[in-house]
Design a protein around this motif. Sequence first.
Motif, PDB file in Angstrom:
ATOM      1  N   LEU A  41       0.844  -1.191   0.000  1.00 56.65           N
ATOM      2  CA  LEU A  41       0.000   0.000   0.000  1.00 56.65           C
ATOM      3  C   LEU A  41       0.879   1.240   0.000  1.00 56.65           C
ATOM      4  N   LEU A  42       0.549   2.168  -0.880  1.00 52.18           N
ATOM      5  CA  LEU A  42       1.212   3.466  -0.924  1.00 52.18           C
ATOM      6  C   LEU A  42       0.266   4.461  -0.250  1.00 52.18           C
ATOM      7  N   PHE A  43       0.751   5.086   0.809  1.00 48.39           N
ATOM      8  CA  PHE A  43      -0.034   6.068   1.544  1.00 48.39           C
ATOM      9  C   PHE A  43       0.456   7.461   1.173  1.00 48.39           C
ATOM     10  N   ILE A  44      -0.467   8.344   0.824  1.00 45.74           N
ATOM     11  CA  ILE A  44      -0.129   9.729   0.548  1.00 45.74           C
ATOM     12  C   ILE A  44      -0.824  10.556   1.622  1.00 45.74           C
ATOM     13  N   SER A  45      -0.020  11.249   2.435  1.00 45.89           N
ATOM     14  CA  SER A  45      -0.591  12.066   3.501  1.00 45.89           C
ATOM     15  C   SER A  45      -0.223  13.526   3.258  1.00 45.89           C
ATOM     16  N   THR A  46      -0.681  14.372   4.134  1.00 46.50           N
ATOM     17  CA  THR A  46      -0.362  15.793   4.020  1.00 46.50           C
ATOM     18  C   THR A  46       1.103  16.072   4.336  1.00 46.50           C
ATOM     19  N   HIS A  47       1.822  15.097   4.943  1.00 46.66           N
ATOM     20  CA  HIS A  47       3.211  15.310   5.339  1.00 46.66           C
ATOM     21  C   HIS A  47       4.226  14.370   4.698  1.00 46.66           C
ATOM     22  N   LYS A  48       3.760  13.211   4.222  1.00 45.81           N
ATOM     23  CA  LYS A  48       4.723  12.233   3.705  1.00 45.81           C
ATOM     24  C   LYS A  48       4.104  11.292   2.687  1.00 45.81           C
ATOM     25  N   LEU A  49       4.991  10.573   2.031  1.00 48.44           N
ATOM     26  CA  LEU A  49       4.652   9.468   1.144  1.00 48.44           C
ATOM     27  C   LEU A  49       5.200   8.235   1.857  1.00 48.44           C
ATOM     28  N   ALA A  50       4.373   7.207   2.031  1.00 46.62           N
ATOM     29  CA  ALA A  50       4.818   6.022   2.763  1.00 46.62           C
ATOM     30  C   ALA A  50       4.330   4.767   2.051  1.00 46.62           C
TER      31      ALA A  50
END
Length: 185
Positions: free
Chosen positions: A92-101
């Motif tokens: 899973l690729l998570f895109i948040s307001t602070h990072k890419l994980a």
Amino acid sequence: MVDFTCFCKLNSVLTKFGRKTDGFAHGIREHVKLAPKITDTVKGKLRLGARILRVGGVEKVFMQLFSVTDGEKLLKASQCYLSTTSGPIAGLLFISTHKLAFCSEKSIKITSPKGEFIRVQYKVSIPHEKIEHVNQSRNMKKPSEKYIEIVTVDGFDFWFMGFFNYQKALRCLQQAISQSDEKKL
């Protein structure tokens, strides 16, 4: 070894289904093609789905796997593959307001400093300010195979591929990074 019989059946179903919703069917086809066996892919998706349900949603999975700062919000989670020297890793690729994980669906075996084999999840976390640029790319021989390359300020690059919805993931990532850049100014 790729199970072509199963893949051919799935491909035929997706082709028929794809006439109505071409983008979605195409995304599934590209995602499944990267797996060595369709059965392993299905098992992985079922394990992932069970984990998401058990924890209480994708956002809680993200918060459990990665340290989250105050005010950080998850914008999008996408199933995809991370390209590595030993082959693509589903996750899973998570895109948040602070990072890419990114976190792998399954754990991988590594050797500990003591020489023992241990199982860990493959994880990557890149703060937006460490991302130099995002590149769109595609396989010249197979233009339907699209990639997102993330280049960091310290010269590392990460290649993500096999998205169910490549355009949506790319657009969300670009927006998150541009909003992060605007906050810096």
